[in-house]
Scaffold this active site. Sequence first.
Site, PDB file in Angstrom:
ATOM      1  CG  ASP A   1      -1.246   7.136  -1.781  1.00 16.46           C
ATOM      2  OD1 ASP A   1      -0.887   8.030  -2.572  1.00 16.46           O
ATOM      3  OD2 ASP A   1      -0.918   5.952  -1.882  1.00 16.46           O
ATOM      4  CB  ALA A   2      -3.282   9.607   4.141  1.00 12.36           C
TER       5      ALA A   2
ATOM      6  CE  LYS B   1      -6.124   3.489   0.923  1.00 14.79           C
ATOM      7  NZ  LYS B   1      -5.659   3.824  -0.330  1.00 14.79           N
TER       8      LYS B   1
ATOM      9  CB  CYS C   1      28.150  28.949  23.156  1.00 11.01           C
ATOM     10  SG  CYS C   1      29.029  28.285  21.726  1.00 11.01           S
TER      11      CYS C   1
ATOM     12  CE1 TYR D   1      -5.030  -7.063  -8.678  1.00 13.36           C
ATOM     13  CE2 TYR D   1      -3.007  -6.661  -7.450  1.00 13.36           C
ATOM     14  CZ  TYR D   1      -4.012  -6.215  -8.292  1.00 13.36           C
ATOM     15  OH  TYR D   1      -3.991  -4.939  -8.749  1.00 13.36           O
TER      16      TYR D   1
ATOM     17  CG  LEU E   1     -10.041  -3.025  -4.645  1.00 11.29           C
ATOM     18  CD1 LEU E   1      -8.813  -3.452  -3.854  1.00 11.29           C
ATOM     19  CD2 LEU E   1     -11.079  -4.137  -4.668  1.00 11.29           C
TER      20      LEU E   1
ATOM     21  NE  ARG F   1      -6.810   1.708 -11.728  1.00  9.93           N
ATOM     22  CZ  ARG F   1      -7.141   1.931 -10.471  1.00  9.93           C
ATOM     23  NH1 ARG F   1      -7.800   1.022  -9.791  1.00  9.93           N
ATOM     24  NH2 ARG F   1      -6.798   3.047  -9.869  1.00  9.93           N
TER      25      ARG F   1
ATOM     26  CB  CYS G   1      27.076  27.509  18.569  1.00  5.46           C
ATOM     27  SG  CYS G   1      26.250  26.598  19.875  1.00  5.46           S
TER      28      CYS G   1
ATOM     29  CB  CYS H   1      29.187  24.022  18.684  1.00  6.23           C
ATOM     30  SG  CYS H   1      29.762  25.091  20.019  1.00  6.23           S
TER      31      CYS H   1
ATOM     32  CB  CYS I   1      29.110  25.145  23.736  1.00  3.05           C
ATOM     33  SG  CYS I   1      27.418  25.189  23.153  1.00  3.05           S
TER      34      CYS I   1
ATOM     35  CD  GLU J   1      -5.812 -11.492  -2.867  1.00  3.54           C
ATOM     36  OE1 GLU J   1      -5.381 -10.497  -3.489  1.00  3.54           O
ATOM     37  OE2 GLU J   1      -6.546 -12.339  -3.381  1.00  3.54           O
TER      38      GLU J   1
ATOM     39  CD  GLU K   1      -0.901  -2.840  -7.288  1.00  6.99           C
ATOM     40  OE1 GLU K   1      -1.857  -3.346  -7.927  1.00  6.99           O
ATOM     41  OE2 GLU K   1      -0.932  -1.704  -6.806  1.00  6.99           O
TER      42      GLU K   1
ATOM     43  CG  ASP L   1       1.580   1.935  -1.980  1.00 12.67           C
ATOM     44  OD1 ASP L   1       0.797   2.241  -2.896  1.00 12.67           O
ATOM     45  OD2 ASP L   1       2.068   2.769  -1.202  1.00 12.67           O
TER      46      ASP L   1
ATOM     47  CG  ASP M   1      -7.242   7.437   0.346  1.00  9.35           C
ATOM     48  OD1 ASP M   1      -7.409   7.437  -0.890  1.00  9.35           O
ATOM     49  OD2 ASP M   1      -6.569   6.582   0.951  1.00  9.35           O
TER      50      ASP M   1
ATOM     51  CE  LYS N   1      -5.933  -0.780  -1.936  1.00 11.49           C
ATOM     52  NZ  LYS N   1      -4.946  -0.009  -2.652  1.00 11.49           N
TER      53      LYS N   1
HETATM   54  S1  IVH Z   1      -7.992  -6.631  -6.498  1.00 13.54           S
HETATM   55  C1  IVH Z   1     -11.554  -5.334  -8.976  1.00 13.54           C
HETATM   56  N1  IVH Z   1      -6.014  -7.221  -4.903  1.00 13.54           N
HETATM   57  O1  IVH Z   1      -5.423  -1.657  -5.280  1.00 13.54           O
HETATM   58  C2  IVH Z   1     -10.536  -5.552  -7.949  1.00 13.54           C
HETATM   59  N2  IVH Z   1      -6.059  -5.064  -5.873  1.00 13.54           N
HETATM   60  O2  IVH Z   1      -7.287   0.511  -4.736  1.00 13.54           O
HETATM   61  C3  IVH Z   1      -9.191  -5.446  -8.508  1.00 13.54           C
HETATM   62  N3  IVH Z   1      -4.154  -3.665  -5.267  1.00 13.54           N
HETATM   63  O3  IVH Z   1      -6.441  -1.193  -8.564  1.00 13.54           O
HETATM   64  C4  IVH Z   1      -8.177  -5.250  -7.540  1.00 13.54           C
HETATM   65  N4  IVH Z   1      -3.139  -5.145  -4.011  1.00 13.54           N
HETATM   66  O4  IVH Z   1      -3.962  -1.736  -8.118  1.00 13.54           O
HETATM   67  C5  IVH Z   1      -6.568  -6.288  -5.680  1.00 13.54           C
HETATM   68  N5  IVH Z   1      -4.292  -7.904  -3.488  1.00 13.54           N
HETATM   69  C6  IVH Z   1      -4.850  -6.984  -4.270  1.00 13.54           C
HETATM   70  C7  IVH Z   1      -4.274  -5.711  -4.450  1.00 13.54           C
HETATM   71  C8  IVH Z   1      -4.915  -4.769  -5.265  1.00 13.54           C
HETATM   72  C9  IVH Z   1      -3.088  -3.920  -4.520  1.00 13.54           C
HETATM   73  C10 IVH Z   1      -4.413  -2.374  -5.936  1.00 13.54           C
HETATM   74  C11 IVH Z   1      -4.868  -2.497  -7.372  1.00 13.54           C
HETATM   75  C12 IVH Z   1      -6.201  -1.838  -7.391  1.00 13.54           C
HETATM   76  C13 IVH Z   1      -6.096  -0.902  -6.239  1.00 13.54           C
HETATM   77  C14 IVH Z   1      -7.431  -0.440  -5.734  1.00 13.54           C
END
Ligand code: IVH
Length: 702
Positions: A43-44, A334, A431, A236, A93, A145, A428, A446, A451, A122, A184, A126, A47, A124
Amino acid sequence: MGPDGGHRSGAADAVPARMAELRSLIEYHNDRYHRLDDPEIPDADFDALVRELRTLEAAHPELATADSPTREVGATPSTQFAPVRHRVPMMSLDNAFSAAELEAWAGRLAKHVPERTTLVCELKIDGLAMSLLYLDGVFAQAATRGDGRTGEDVTANVATIGEIPGRLDPAVGTAPAVLEVRGEVYMSIAAFEDLNRRQQAAGEKLFVNPRNSAAGSLRQKDPAVTATRALSFWAYQVGEWRIAHEPDRHGGSWPVTSHEATLEWLQRAGFPVNPERRVVGGFDEALAFCRYWEQHRHDLGYEIDGAVIKVDDLRLQDVLGATSRAPRWAIAYKFPPEERTTMLRAIEVSIGRTGKATPFAVLDPVFVGGSTVALATLHNADQVQLKDVRPGETVIVRKAGDVIPEVVGPVRRPGGRRPPPWTFPTVCPSCGGPLVRLPGESDTFCTNLDCPGQRVQRIAHFGSRSAMDIEGLGEQRVDLLVRSGRLLDVADLYSFTADTFAGLEGFAARSVANLLAAIGESRHRPLHRLLVGLGVRHLGEVGSLALARAFGTMDAVAEAEEEALAAVDGVGPVIATSVVTWFASPVNRAVVARLGSAGVSMVEPVTAPGDVAGGGVPQSLAGRSVVVTGTLDGYTREEAEAAIAERGGTSPAGVSGKTWALVVGASPGASKVSKAARLGVPVVDGARFSALLESGELPEPG
Ligand code: IVH
C-alpha cells in the site's frame, strides 16, 4: 508493467510522460488491489504513486485529466458478482502522512466550523469496506465498495460472518424501513495465521497478509468456503437510510445528530463497533490519538494502517460536504509503511555457533517500519522455497515495529520471466565442509567442529553482553583473530598479551590495552554469565541463572545428575540433557579447566534471601529496558550498563516503544532524546541515575 514508482527527474517535457505513466500505473495497481484482490505492491508504494501524481497535477493543472485516478475511488467491479448500485456513493478518505498534513486539514476545517469542534478519532482498520443493507430490520444484501458507485453483491458470503447480525436488535425500537450500515470486514491476525497454517498443510497458496486473506475469503464463489474463514466486522458509518416507507429520501428524521451517537446506536442494534475510539475536543488531542496508536498498533489483534478523524456533528458534516472522491469532514492519518518493495540482490548463508546454516536476504537498502533494512533472515531452506523468493527479483520487505525485518515474498509480475530458484549451498561458506540437513529436520548444519565460522560465533557469543560482556570483542575482531590463527577457543582469550596483536590490522595500542583490561575484568563475572557464554544448546540466561543459583559452582553443575538438573525450576529435561551432553565432551571439559586455571571465576555469589540476584543486588530494574545516552558522572558507559544489568534490567543501544526510561548524561545523542520525546519515553537526568538504580522508580518530573 511493473511497480516501479521511482521518481524520475529530467527535462520539463518529461512531466507529461511521467504523469501518463503514473496514471496507468495507478489504474493497473488499483485494479489488482480492488478487483483481483491480488496486489503486486504494498500500500505504501501505491500511496507514493498517487501522491506523486497529485503533486504533479497541482503543479501543472493544465496537464491533469478529467478521468485521472486521483479523482476516483477503488476500481471497476468484477463481473463475477452481480452489480449493486450504491444510492449514497461510498467514498474514500483523504490521507495525511504527517502531523503537518493533519494540521493542514484542521486548518481547512477551521474556515467552516467552530474552532474547537468535537472530533471522533477511530482506528483505520485494514480490511475491506462493506455496505450492509437491512430492510425492515432484516439483513438483505451486502455489497463491496467497487468504484464507489457500483459494488459487487457478496450477500451469500457475508451472511456467513457470525458477527454481522441477521436482524437489528429490538433495543433500538422500530427498525428503519431501509438502513445501510457501512464498515470494514477484516480478518484477525490469529485467524490469518490459522488460515495460513491450514493452507500450508493442504499445500495451498499462502496469503501474504490479513487484508488479502479477508478479500480472498469474501470473493469465494462458494459461500461454504467463506464460512470456514473467520471473518470479522467493525461498523463505522450509516449510508442510505429511511425511517418509514415514504417516498422522500430520508422519510423522517434519523434518531441522532452526532457521529458518536450513531456509533452507539449501531452498537445497540447489534453491530460490533470498535471500542478503541475517542471523542475529543480538538486537534491536539486527535493528533495525540494518532501518535498513541502509531506506537501501539501491534497491541491489537488485528491490523490497522492509520487512524481516521471525523467531525462529530452530522449537521457540520453536511455543511462541509465532499469532493468527488472523499468527504471534507474526515481524514485518514496513515502510519509509516511497514511494507516496501526492494531488489533482492542475493541470498547468502551465515553459520551460527552451533553450525546452523541460516539463509539471509541481501537487499538494496530500503526504509521500512521506521528503519533502513539491508539484510533480512530467511530462516531455513523450507522458508526460501515456500516464499519462492529468487535473487534478481523485486521482493516485499516487511518490518513491524521492533520485530525483525522479514521478506514476505516476490512482487509477482504476471507473465514475466523469472530468474531461476535459489538452491541451498552444499558446502559451508566458511570452511568448505559439507552442509548437512538431517531427514525430518528443517535446519541445515555445518558439522565441522573446526569450522572457523562456528568458532567466531562461539567466541563472539562468549564476549557478548549477556555473557561475559567483554567490551571491544566484537564479531569482526574475533574473526580477524580466529582467521590469523591466534584464537582457537574462549580459554585462549585469557592468555592474550599485547604481543598477541602484533602485526594485526585494526588493533591500535590503546584499543589493545582496553581489550586486555576488559578481558581481565571479565574473570569476575558470576557463574551464570559464564554458563551463558559457554553456549550450551538450549541454555539461555534464565536457565543459566537457575542452574548457577541452584548449584553454586561450575564443578557442581558439571557433575550433577541429569535428574537433578531437570528438577531445577526454570530448567527441564531438554536443557538438562543438553547440559549433560555438553559436559560429557572432553574438549568442552578441557576448555572449562583452562578457564579455571586462567582465574575465571567459577562460582555464583551467594544470594541474600528475598529479591536479590546473583551479585547480591536488589533487582530494582527487573525486566526494564533503560537506555543511557551521554556521559554520566561517576560511571563509565560500561559501568552504567553493568549496573542496570545487575539489577535485572537491560540497556539496549537504541530507544524504542519498549524503553522504560532514557537516562541523559552530558553531550547526549540528539536522536535518542528526540525519539524518546516522540514516543513518550520518560527522560531521566543523568544526575539521578544512582537514585534510579536504587529505587527502581522514576523521579518525579521537575
Ligand atoms: S470512514 C466516507 N472509518 O478506509 C468515509 N473508513 O481509505 C468512509 N476504513 O473506504 C470511510 N477504517 O474502507 C472509515 N474507522 C474507519 C475506517 C475506514 C477503515 C477504510 C474504509 C475506507 C478506506 C478509505
